[in-house]
Design an enzyme around this catalytic site. Structure first.
Site: not given
Ligand code: NAP
Ligand code: HSE
Length: 444
Positions: A190, A205
């Site tokens: 995260e 979760k």
């Molecule tokens: P991330 O890579 O940090 O991406 C966040 C995105 O949101 C970026 O594109 C950012 O823009 C955009 N953003 C943030 N604030 C915003 C706002 N106010 N207006 C418009 N756009 C905005 O995060 P991520 O890993 O993709 O995670 C996204 C979600 O999925 C989270 O809730 C996370 O817990 C969940 N998730 C993640 C994973 C994983 O493996 N990464 C797995 C399951 C669930 P910029 O690109 O311009 O900075």
């Molecule tokens: N940070 C989270 C993990 C992303 O490591 O499992 C998936 O929810």
């Protein structure tokens, strides 16, 4: 062919993955559903930021509210993370009657009740398959596949980052900090890694799964949480010597005879809902779940034991879960389905979470003691007075007069009893550091 116009808010790891997956398999999904998924707009924070997944400039905007309010956009996908803007945008969309897909477990954990109620009031749906265990369709399994079961046990390795760190520590004797940096580079962690390593992401979760499994809302404050920050290489090695592997385990367990058989006057047994590092016997299948993989072991009273395994984090696994929700949502829009199986209908209205002090477990205890006559006797006497049994002891030889690790395996005891006994033991002059304790799960 009917078309659903998507407004995707967030174009980072998951948003980029979803965009890419729609480019790759959009036609396949359309042919299966009879509905075309069309990305109409994508909101990000910075449209000039270089992105590993190329998104056409014409799609990008920084105005998420404009996307939500756009009458052409019929389905909103929230992928920004966090709980403030995300809550506002999801509520706005639901109030407009637009279905929402989210991967945001922190948001659901903090505001789930409010959001599901808003969806219900607007006669629309909130979809959240990607919020738990990445690519494993566990939400669908609990909500639909196992609907005819009472869930008596659920054990989950649901944080990919922690599982990756613990796996590398065991396999390579690696240091915690180095492996965390690798997990961050791979896009698993995260934005605030404390959410992962201190167990909060897993708790978000497990709360969602516990609520689905038991029908009453389990909020974050009701879940006992310990992360993996204090797990040392020594613990990983001694666990291995004893025939165990350390995993960060989410546990949702109906209190049974072992757990004190506490029952409410209406007859409902409370449910243990916790996340903590756990010694898992090497012979158990969960001990072999390695790297970023997640696994959830569910026991239903009709089906018996079931196991679900897959990648729990990362771009493609999460995108796959979002696609599944997009397909459900698109089909619901096509067919005019206003409600799915409701998320958390209390089928056990009076359900309650068992306080951690009443949870019964076995324990691994590591003490740092002076190797001199009488040390073991003093420690054993405290356990004896507390009516806590010791099942085995390990102390490396050849450290007379020096401090040395002393490992004890402890029989079933309540959390309250072991905590009190360890506080007394920690105060002994022969004990040189605060005792380390890890719970042991035998999966009975
Ligand atoms: P991330 O890579 O940090 O991406 C966040 C995105 O949101 C970026 O594109 C950012 O823009 C955009 N953003 C943030 N604030 C915003 C706002 N106010 N207006 C418009 N756009 C905005 O995060 P991520 O890993 O993709 O995670 C996204 C979600 O999925 C989270 O809730 C996370 O817990 C969940 N998730 C993640 C994973 C994983 O493996 N990464 C797995 C399951 C669930 P910029 O690109 O311009 O900075
Ligand atoms: N940070 C989270 C993990 C992303 O490591 O499992 C998936 O929810």
């Amino acid at each position: 062919m009917q078309q659903v116009n998507l407004g995707i808010i967030g174009g980072g790891t998951v948003g980029g993955g979803v965009f890419q997956a729609i480019q790759r398999n959009g036609a396949l999904i359309s042919s299966r559903l009879g509905v075309r998924l069309h990305v109409a707009k994508m909101a990000v924070r910075n449209i000039h930021k270089p992105r590993p997944v190329k998104i056409p400039a014409a799609l990008l905007t920084t105005d998420w509210a404009g996307v939500v309010n756009d009458p052409q956009v019929t389905l909103i996908v929230e992928l920004i993370g966090g709980t403030t803007t995300a809550r506002e945008l999801v509520l706005n969309a639901l109030k407009l009657g637009k279905p929402v897909v989210t991967a945001n477990k922190a948001l659901l954990s903090a505001h789930g009740e409010e959001l599901f109620e808003a969806a219900q009031n607007s006669r629309t749906n909130l979809y959240y398959e990607a919020s738990v265990a990445g690519g494993i369709p566990i939400i669908k399994v609990l909500r639909e596949g196992l609907i005819g079961n009472r869930i008596t046990r659920l054990y989950g390795i649901v944080n990919g980052t922690c599982n990756y760190i613990l796996t590398r520590m065991k396999a390579e004797g690696a240091d915690f900090a180095d492996v965390l940096a690798q997990a961050q580079r791979l896009g698993y962690a995260e934005a605030q890694p404390s959410l992962d390593i201190d167990g909060h992401d897993a708790a978000h979760k497990i709360g969602i799964l516990a609520s689905l499994a038991h029908g009453f809302w389990v909020g974050p404050k009701q879940i006992y949480v310990e992360g993996i920050r204090n797990i040392t290489r020594l613990d990983v090695q001694f666990a291995q010597q004893l025939g165990y592997t350390i995993k960060l385990l989410g546990i949702v367990k109906k209190a049974g005879p072992v757990a004190g058989a506490r029952r409410k006057p209406n007859g409902y047994a409370p449910v243990q809902v916790s996340v903590y590092p756990t010694l898992v016997p090497n012979a158990h299948v969960l001990a072999s779940v390695n790297d970023v993989f997640n696994a959830i072991y569910v026991r239903g009273d009709v089906v018996g034991d079931t196991l679900y395994y897959g990648r729990g984090a990362g771009q493609d696994a999460t995108a796959s879960a979002v696609l599944s929700d997009l397909a459900d949502a698109a089909l619901d829009l096509k067919c005019g389905t206003k409600s799915r199986i409701p998320p958390f209908v209390p089928h056990e209205r009076e359900g309650a979470v068992l306080p951690i002090d009443e949870v019964v477990a076995r324990y691994y205890v590591r003490l740092n003691v002076i190797d001199k006559p009488g040390t073991l006797a003093k420690i054993a006497a405290i356990f004896g007075r507390s009516k806590i049994g010791i099942s085995s002891v390990i102390q490396p030889e050849g450290h007379e007069g020096e401090s040395v690790p002393l490992i004890l395996m402890i029989h079933d005891a309540t959390n309250a009893a072991i905590t009190r006994a360890l506080a007394t033991i920690g105060a002994l002059s022969v004990v040189k550091a605060p005792p380390a304790m890890i719970r042991v799960e035998n999966f009975e």
